[in-house]
Design an enzyme around this catalytic site. Structure first.
Site, PDB file in Angstrom:
ATOM      1  N   HIS A   1       0.838  -1.206   0.000  1.00 52.08           N
ATOM      2  CA  HIS A   1       0.000   0.000   0.000  1.00 52.08           C
ATOM      3  C   HIS A   1       0.876   1.261   0.000  1.00 52.08           C
ATOM      4  CE1 HIS A   1      -3.738   2.239   1.218  1.00 52.08           C
ATOM      5  NE2 HIS A   1      -2.841   3.073   1.707  1.00 52.08           N
ATOM      6  N   GLU A   2       1.803   1.325   0.947  1.00 52.64           N
ATOM      7  CA  GLU A   2       2.652   2.530   1.063  1.00 52.64           C
ATOM      8  C   GLU A   2       3.606   2.671  -0.131  1.00 52.64           C
ATOM      9  OE1 GLU A   2       1.763   4.728   2.992  1.00 52.64           O
ATOM     10  OE2 GLU A   2       0.564   3.600   4.434  1.00 52.64           O
TER      11      GLU A   2
ATOM     12  N   HIS B   1       1.774   4.419  -2.894  1.00 53.44           N
ATOM     13  CA  HIS B   1       1.854   5.882  -2.743  1.00 53.44           C
ATOM     14  C   HIS B   1       3.232   6.392  -3.166  1.00 53.44           C
ATOM     15  CE1 HIS B   1      -1.941   6.536  -0.785  1.00 53.44           C
ATOM     16  NE2 HIS B   1      -1.656   5.836   0.292  1.00 53.44           N
TER      17      HIS B   1
ATOM     18  N   HIS C   1       3.773   6.369  -6.889  1.00 56.21           N
ATOM     19  CA  HIS C   1       2.932   7.415  -7.490  1.00 56.21           C
ATOM     20  C   HIS C   1       3.676   8.759  -7.400  1.00 56.21           C
ATOM     21  CE1 HIS C   1      -1.438   9.223  -7.744  1.00 56.21           C
ATOM     22  NE2 HIS C   1      -0.664   9.610  -8.733  1.00 56.21           N
TER      23      HIS C   1
END
Length: 598
Positions: A387-388, A391, A394
């Site tokens: 998940h991290e 980010h 991105h």
């Protein structure tokens, strides 16, 4: 190790390399002094933003100063998070926060001054080749102009700002400080004081009596304060309507969507499409009832484990390998960047004494992103890692492809990349799993994410829409009205296989997000967009990957809805939500097959 290690005991290879941002505190102090000096030169532009050359120079200074402030702020706070008790970095963190406020104040004249220009002058700036780099900024200022008031009115609204915080502040104090919960019995039969933090743990208990007692105790407590909490929620709704009318928006909902330039249809489509697919939720509730082996499914059974805890010991090294494998569908460039992140000092892995809890991805433009974890060797931590890193990558692609001003993406887009990574990891693990117990554990984990992130948040979003529309039409919102609206929504969303206990009618009273109005829908749209992307990537391959990487590289260079549309996810239509629902349906089918439930 039974004790939490000190920061100095964490191996260097398990720590992030903040020296990639600043070599040390003295380098930080040097840049801090430069930024303070730069602040003084901002005022020379005040009253002079009426020609392209001056405006360009002012924007350039704003970018330079903002980047300095960002770098200083991020470094100081990440150093502080390594060990929150360390006074040196506590002080740096405070200094960086004050500098950030000072810079905000110094630069605050720019937007009002540009907006005070005649329309034709503003139009000429937008089309000026000299200001091409700032076209999106100027277009956005022009778009906001219709809702900017006169100087005196703006000053008056600014003064009302502190009052407008009151509903949230009062609810927060009530909810976090003043509410006292009774004691309930845990699985061992011990009397334990109920709290916000322990509530979900009680609801996850295998013992049904523990779940039901905690559930009743929670809502009885809120029920005793229903008049007060209804008043605070009412005050928040009234505040939203006041600002919407003062700024000439058609409604409070449209005002909240305007900032990200999101059409109202995105919000209403979400609710309508989820309504259409409520039979899937009913089917899942029926399955949950059978798996739990109960005659009646109650609201307090929603978090009860459906399968025995399947213990998965996953070291950080194993988690990295699995994440790397699961994200291979995103192509070689993504894999290479991910490997660089894993080996390049981006991640602070383990807990240490004084370290900030939780996990996040952060960083400053011009330097690689950073990820803070508190890794435990379990499935949750592996999902947190992917998940991290979603980010982080991105930000990496946005920063690498966009100028500073256009690199920052909106909250509406923020959860897409992180959730897509989770979807690909889940798909990889489900395909690889040969143990039916493991598979069932993964399927229930994923199905519950759909239930809590898509269905539940959409129900919250619908509740907010209904109560604001009623208030805007001049109707009352008594505690009884709020409870009835909320209860009826639960009946609608959970269906006939669920006994919708009367107590649930008070749940509206404990949701803090209702004081950040019209925010929760972004959880559901972000999850749906990510699920749609993952489906396209797994089915189409390279063309979908190329579109997705284009999305990652877009940052905030256009409006969120346009960035997603270009990448093949049009949130103004029901299609992405339909695609997410088809994934949810396939999970239910797999669960039904595994349990031989027909």
């Amino acid at each position: 190790m039974n004790t939490v290690p000190k920061r100095s005991e964490i191996a260097p290879e398990h720590r992030w390399k903040l020296e990639d941002l600043f070599a040390d505190a003295s380098a930080w102090n040097k840049e801090y002094a430069e930024a303070k000096e730069q602040l003084k030169s901002v005022e020379k532009f005040q009253g002079k933003l009426n020609d392209p050359a001056q405006l360009k120079a002012c924007f350039e200074l704003e970018d330079e100063l903002s980047l300095h402030v960002e770098r200083l702020y991020v470094y100081a706070n990440m150093k502080h998070h390594e060990d929150t008790a360390e006074p040196e970095f506590q002080a740096l963190s405070d200094k960086s926060k004050k500098l950030s406020v000072e810079a905000g104040e110094a630069l605050s004249f720019i937007t009002p001054e540009v907006l005070s220009l005649p329309d034709e002058k503003l139009e000429s700036f937008i089309s000026s080749p000299d200001l091409a780099k700032y076209r999106h900024t100027l277009q956005e200022m022009k778009r906001q102009k219709a809702h900017i008031l006169s100087k005196n009115e703006e000053a008056l609204l600014a003064q009302a700002g502190n009052i407008s915080q009151a509903p949230n502040t009062i609810f927060s104090m009530l909810n976090n400080a003043d509410l006292k919960f009774p004691k309930v019995k845990n699985e061992q039969g011990e009397e334990v004081e109920l709290s916000q933090g322990r509530y979900i743990q009680f609801l996850e208990s295998k013992n049904r009596t523990v779940r039901s007692e905690a559930f009743k105790a929670m809502y009885d407590t809120y029920g005793k304060l229903k008049n007060t909490i209804a008043s605070t929620l009412n005050a928040n709704v009234t505040k939203n309507i006041f600002y919407a009318r003062a700024r000439k928006y058609p409604s409070a909902l449209e005002m909240s969507l305007y900032g990200d330039n999101i059409p109202k249809s995105v919000y209403t489509n979400l609710i309508d499409t989820i309504h259409k697919h409520l039979p899937l939720m009913y089917r899942y509730m029926n399955l949950r009832k059978k798996l739990l082996g109960v005659d009646e499914l109650h609201m307090y059974d929603l978090f009860a484990p459906l399968v025995d805890e399947f213990k998965m010991d996953i070291t950080f090294e194993e988690a990295k390998k699995t994440v790397q494998e699961s994200l291979k569908p995103l192509g070689e460039d993504y894999s290479r960047t991910l490997a660089e992140g894993f080996g390049g000092g981006w991640i602070d892995i383990y807990e240490n004494e004084g370290k900030r809890s939780g996990a996040y991805s952060w960083g400053a433009y011009g330097t690689h992103p950073y990820v803070l974890l508190n890794h435990k060797d379990n499935l949750n931590s592996m999902f947190t890692l992917t998940h991290e890193m979603g980010h982080a990558l991105h930000s990496y692609y946005s920063d690498g492809s966009q100028d500073y001003r256009d690199a920052q993406y909106t909250i509406f887009l923020a959860e897409v990349a992180s959730t897509l990574n989770e979807a690909l990891l889940m798909d990889y693990m489900l395909n690889k799993s040969v143990d039916p117990k493991e598979k069932m554990y993964l399927l229930t984990y994923y199905a519950d994410q759909f239930r809590t992130t898509v269905f539940r948040q959409t129900m919250f979003a619908e509740f907010e829409k209904i109560i604001h529309e009623k208030a805007e039409a001049g109707e009352s919102l008594t505690p009884q009205d709020l409870s009835k609206i909320y209860y009826d929504l639960n009946v609608l969303y959970y269906g006939k296989d669920m006994v919708v206990d009367k107590d649930i009618e008070m749940e509206w009273a404990r949701i803090p997000h209702f004081y950040t109005s019209f925010y929760v829908y972004k959880y559901a749209t972000g999850f749906s967009a990510a699920t749609s992307f993952s489906k396209q990537i797994l089915e189409e391959g390279q063309p979908a990957v190329d579109r997705y990487l284009g999305f990652l590289k877009s940052g905030g260079s256009d409006y969120s809805i346009n960035i997603l549309k270009k990448a093949g996810v049009d949130m103004s239509t029901p299609e992405p939500i339909e695609q997410a629902m088809s994934v949810f349906e396939s999970l239910i089918e797999q669960m039904e097959q595994l349990t031989a439930v027909k």
